[in-house]
Design a protein around this motif. Sequence first.
Motif, PDB file in Angstrom:
ATOM      1  N   PHE A  68       2.887   9.696  -9.908  1.00 29.74           N
ATOM      2  CA  PHE A  68       2.117   9.908 -11.131  1.00 29.74           C
ATOM      3  C   PHE A  68       1.299  11.191 -11.061  1.00 29.74           C
ATOM      4  O   PHE A  68       1.170  11.919 -12.053  1.00 29.74           O
ATOM      5  N   ARG A  69       0.733  11.466  -9.882  1.00 36.44           N
ATOM      6  CA  ARG A  69      -0.060  12.692  -9.723  1.00 36.44           C
ATOM      7  C   ARG A  69       0.817  13.937  -9.911  1.00 36.44           C
ATOM      8  O   ARG A  69       0.417  14.896 -10.574  1.00 36.44           O
ATOM      9  N   ILE A  70       2.012  13.900  -9.311  1.00 41.77           N
ATOM     10  CA  ILE A  70       2.941  15.037  -9.458  1.00 41.77           C
ATOM     11  C   ILE A  70       3.362  15.186 -10.913  1.00 41.77           C
ATOM     12  O   ILE A  70       3.430  16.298 -11.450  1.00 41.77           O
ATOM     13  N   HIS A 108     -10.167  13.457 -11.835  1.00 42.64           N
ATOM     14  CA  HIS A 108      -8.894  14.170 -11.690  1.00 42.64           C
ATOM     15  C   HIS A 108      -8.726  15.143 -12.845  1.00 42.64           C
ATOM     16  O   HIS A 108      -9.096  14.851 -13.988  1.00 42.64           O
ATOM     17  N   SER A 109      -8.168  16.294 -12.556  1.00 46.46           N
ATOM     18  CA  SER A 109      -7.815  17.278 -13.589  1.00 46.46           C
ATOM     19  C   SER A 109      -6.560  17.996 -13.131  1.00 46.46           C
ATOM     20  O   SER A 109      -6.476  18.408 -11.974  1.00 46.46           O
ATOM     21  N   ASN A 110      -5.579  18.107 -14.022  1.00 44.71           N
ATOM     22  CA  ASN A 110      -4.342  18.768 -13.613  1.00 44.71           C
ATOM     23  C   ASN A 110      -4.444  20.282 -13.810  1.00 44.71           C
ATOM     24  O   ASN A 110      -5.407  20.803 -14.390  1.00 44.71           O
ATOM     25  N   SER A 111      -3.429  20.988 -13.341  1.00 48.71           N
ATOM     26  CA  SER A 111      -3.461  22.456 -13.366  1.00 48.71           C
ATOM     27  C   SER A 111      -3.467  22.992 -14.796  1.00 48.71           C
ATOM     28  O   SER A 111      -4.072  24.033 -15.063  1.00 48.71           O
ATOM     29  N   SER A 112      -2.797  22.289 -15.719  1.00 49.07           N
ATOM     30  CA  SER A 112      -2.762  22.747 -17.115  1.00 49.07           C
ATOM     31  C   SER A 112      -4.157  22.739 -17.718  1.00 49.07           C
ATOM     32  O   SER A 112      -4.541  23.672 -18.439  1.00 49.07           O
ATOM     33  N   ALA A 113      -4.942  21.678 -17.415  1.00 42.27           N
ATOM     34  CA  ALA A 113      -6.308  21.601 -17.929  1.00 42.27           C
ATOM     35  C   ALA A 113      -7.170  22.714 -17.349  1.00 42.27           C
ATOM     36  O   ALA A 113      -7.917  23.383 -18.073  1.00 42.27           O
ATOM     37  N   ARG A 114      -7.065  22.938 -16.045  1.00 44.82           N
ATOM     38  CA  ARG A 114      -7.870  23.992 -15.409  1.00 44.82           C
ATOM     39  C   ARG A 114      -7.462  25.373 -15.906  1.00 44.82           C
ATOM     40  O   ARG A 114      -8.304  26.262 -16.054  1.00 44.82           O
ATOM     41  N   LYS A 115      -6.171  25.541 -16.181  1.00 48.39           N
ATOM     42  CA  LYS A 115      -5.696  26.835 -16.684  1.00 48.39           C
ATOM     43  C   LYS A 115      -6.220  27.089 -18.092  1.00 48.39           C
ATOM     44  O   LYS A 115      -6.650  28.201 -18.414  1.00 48.39           O
ATOM     45  N   LEU A 116      -6.180  26.052 -18.954  1.00 46.68           N
ATOM     46  CA  LEU A 116      -6.691  26.199 -20.318  1.00 46.68           C
ATOM     47  C   LEU A 116      -8.188  26.494 -20.322  1.00 46.68           C
ATOM     48  O   LEU A 116      -8.673  27.277 -21.138  1.00 46.68           O
ATOM     49  N   LEU A 117      -8.913  25.850 -19.379  1.00 51.64           N
ATOM     50  CA  LEU A 117     -10.360  26.035 -19.309  1.00 51.64           C
ATOM     51  C   LEU A 117     -10.750  27.230 -18.443  1.00 51.64           C
ATOM     52  O   LEU A 117     -11.937  27.512 -18.275  1.00 51.64           O
ATOM     53  N   GLN A 118      -9.755  27.915 -17.872  1.00 49.56           N
ATOM     54  CA  GLN A 118      -9.969  29.125 -17.081  1.00 49.56           C
ATOM     55  C   GLN A 118     -10.929  28.881 -15.916  1.00 49.56           C
ATOM     56  O   GLN A 118     -11.883  29.613 -15.702  1.00 49.56           O
ATOM     57  N   THR A 119     -10.666  27.802 -15.170  1.00 51.27           N
ATOM     58  CA  THR A 119     -11.475  27.491 -13.999  1.00 51.27           C
ATOM     59  C   THR A 119     -10.573  26.934 -12.901  1.00 51.27           C
ATOM     60  O   THR A 119      -9.584  26.265 -13.194  1.00 51.27           O
ATOM     61  N   GLU A 120     -10.909  27.223 -11.649  1.00 52.45           N
ATOM     62  CA  GLU A 120     -10.097  26.748 -10.536  1.00 52.45           C
ATOM     63  C   GLU A 120     -10.521  25.364 -10.068  1.00 52.45           C
ATOM     64  O   GLU A 120      -9.716  24.593  -9.560  1.00 52.45           O
ATOM     65  N   VAL A 121     -11.810  25.052 -10.239  1.00 52.59           N
ATOM     66  CA  VAL A 121     -12.339  23.762  -9.792  1.00 52.59           C
ATOM     67  C   VAL A 121     -13.114  23.129 -10.945  1.00 52.59           C
ATOM     68  O   VAL A 121     -13.902  23.794 -11.628  1.00 52.59           O
ATOM     69  N   LEU A 122     -12.873  21.833 -11.165  1.00 51.78           N
ATOM     70  CA  LEU A 122     -13.587  21.109 -12.219  1.00 51.78           C
ATOM     71  C   LEU A 122     -14.064  19.786 -11.629  1.00 51.78           C
ATOM     72  O   LEU A 122     -13.272  18.886 -11.359  1.00 51.78           O
ATOM     73  N   THR A 123     -15.366  19.691 -11.409  1.00 53.80           N
ATOM     74  CA  THR A 123     -15.929  18.481 -10.787  1.00 53.80           C
ATOM     75  C   THR A 123     -16.809  17.680 -11.732  1.00 53.80           C
ATOM     76  O   THR A 123     -17.035  16.493 -11.499  1.00 53.80           O
ATOM     77  N   HIS A 124     -17.311  18.326 -12.793  1.00 56.45           N
ATOM     78  CA  HIS A 124     -18.192  17.633 -13.740  1.00 56.45           C
ATOM     79  C   HIS A 124     -17.982  18.212 -15.139  1.00 56.45           C
ATOM     80  O   HIS A 124     -17.699  19.412 -15.290  1.00 56.45           O
ATOM     81  N   LYS A 170       0.833  -1.210   0.000  1.00 55.03           N
ATOM     82  CA  LYS A 170       0.000   0.000   0.000  1.00 55.03           C
ATOM     83  C   LYS A 170       0.866   1.258   0.000  1.00 55.03           C
ATOM     84  O   LYS A 170       0.564   2.232  -0.700  1.00 55.03           O
ATOM     85  N   ILE A 171       1.935   1.217   0.785  1.00 52.70           N
ATOM     86  CA  ILE A 171       2.835   2.376   0.831  1.00 52.70           C
ATOM     87  C   ILE A 171       3.491   2.587  -0.529  1.00 52.70           C
ATOM     88  O   ILE A 171       3.581   3.715  -1.034  1.00 52.70           O
ATOM     89  N   GLU A 172       3.937   1.474  -1.157  1.00 48.22           N
ATOM     90  CA  GLU A 172       4.556   1.571  -2.491  1.00 48.22           C
ATOM     91  C   GLU A 172       3.555   2.096  -3.516  1.00 48.22           C
ATOM     92  O   GLU A 172       3.891   2.959  -4.340  1.00 48.22           O
ATOM     93  N   ASN A 173       2.319   1.569  -3.464  1.00 47.50           N
ATOM     94  CA  ASN A 173       1.289   2.032  -4.405  1.00 47.50           C
ATOM     95  C   ASN A 173       0.951   3.500  -4.172  1.00 47.50           C
ATOM     96  O   ASN A 173       0.753   4.263  -5.126  1.00 47.50           O
ATOM     97  N   ARG A 174       0.915   3.880  -2.887  1.00 42.90           N
ATOM     98  CA  ARG A 174       0.610   5.282  -2.575  1.00 42.90           C
ATOM     99  C   ARG A 174       1.723   6.200  -3.073  1.00 42.90           C
ATOM    100  O   ARG A 174       1.456   7.267  -3.629  1.00 42.90           O
TER     101      ARG A 174
END
Length: 450
Positions: A115-117, A137-153, A105-109
């Motif tokens: 991968f997240r970083i 999941h959405s990375n910062s590049s996607a949120r920046k391109l879409l001009q939004t801070e939070v993307l849930t749907h 679990k520690i290795e997977n975490r």
Amino acid sequence: MISKNLYLNLVIRVVSIVALSIILGWLITSGKSLRLSIICFLIVVILTVNLILFLNATNRKIKYFFDSVRNDDSSLFFPVEEKNRTVREIHKSMNRVNDQIKKLKIENRNQEQKFRILIEHLAVGIITFDSKGFVLHSNSSARKLLQTEVLTHIRQIERIDTRLFHAVNRIKPSERQLVPLATERGEIQLSVKAESFRTNNEELVILSIQDIKSELDEKEVESWMKLIRILMHEIMNSITPITSLSESLSNIYSTDGKPVGPDQVTSKTISTTLQGLNVIQDQGKGLMSFVESYRKLSRIPQPDRRFIKIADLFSRLKVLHSSQDNEDGAEISFSVTDSDQEVFADENLISQVLINLIRNAREAVADTPGGKIKITASGSRDRHAEICVTDNGPGIPPEILDEIFVPFFTTRKNGSGIGLSISRQIMKVHGGTLKVRSIPGKETTFCLSF
């Protein structure tokens, strides 16, 4: 080791119970010591109850252990100070398994964190969502391109840009789409691509979003530079003789900057002047023709799109081909994999493209014995219609393969150099592409993808 001790413990207990039960039966049937019979019976009952309690306790511990594993509880620990050797070995084994699960679990975490970083620092926007549209999941590049801070749907994209939402909603796995997006810095071009995969019986979609405007701008500047070089070359080739000839004619009618008298103008002078003017006229006409070609290239009409059957389009081309002289002796064939296949296009403009490609193919096989031209229609890998024109001519050298679509570039003596440029422009206004592949000395294929 645990299995051996457990089995040995169970065997001893069961054998003891069976042996005592046999002795008890013999004592009862023989009518001997009642006291001994009662003692044997009590011992059998005690051993049986003890076996049941032992098995239940072991099963409860094992069940408790697996329930903890299923509930992702790694804090479980079984005491190893038990007097019973079998129980002690079971506890040690379960503790070892639990420690191994903790390590995994520690290795997977840690791996997941890496991968997240990594995904977070990608220049390409990455969005992962499920079949219901919920964003996992959405990375910062996607949120920046879409001009939004939070993307849930995914529905949130509709508020950002309707065209982009429809593209994301309709995109298929392995498909790529170009979508313009208006931002505060101006309009950008997004390349959107999707891939799907299944996990825990749930289908997820990974969406990559990338701004390719800079790459497109670079390509556009490069194309313009090529075009400007060719325009300058053609214009200079036409103007230089005119300038030189005009200067020569001017020198005939002037001496030391002063005009000559009428008595100095002879019939030879007039004849030379007329010849010079005729040359200037021809060069002017050539320049006008060149400008007219450029106007044709820059004024592609908007297509009048309708659903047309490719088989009917080929029938029209066959009639046009049969009405022309076949001096090159080329064998031309048409084939359609699906007679009902249709394209949504302007029939006249697409016919113009195909006529131009067939004419080029006929010129290519003019000096090839047994020249063959094949016009085929099929469905490409992404199920889009594709029409290809293939000839077995000498092919196109690799060094000029990228130049053939540049306006006014030609390798033929009487070629205008705009046919392929116009053809590609026509396909572009249809939202399609015109591509070429060539094997020198074997064949050349031009494909229209809709």
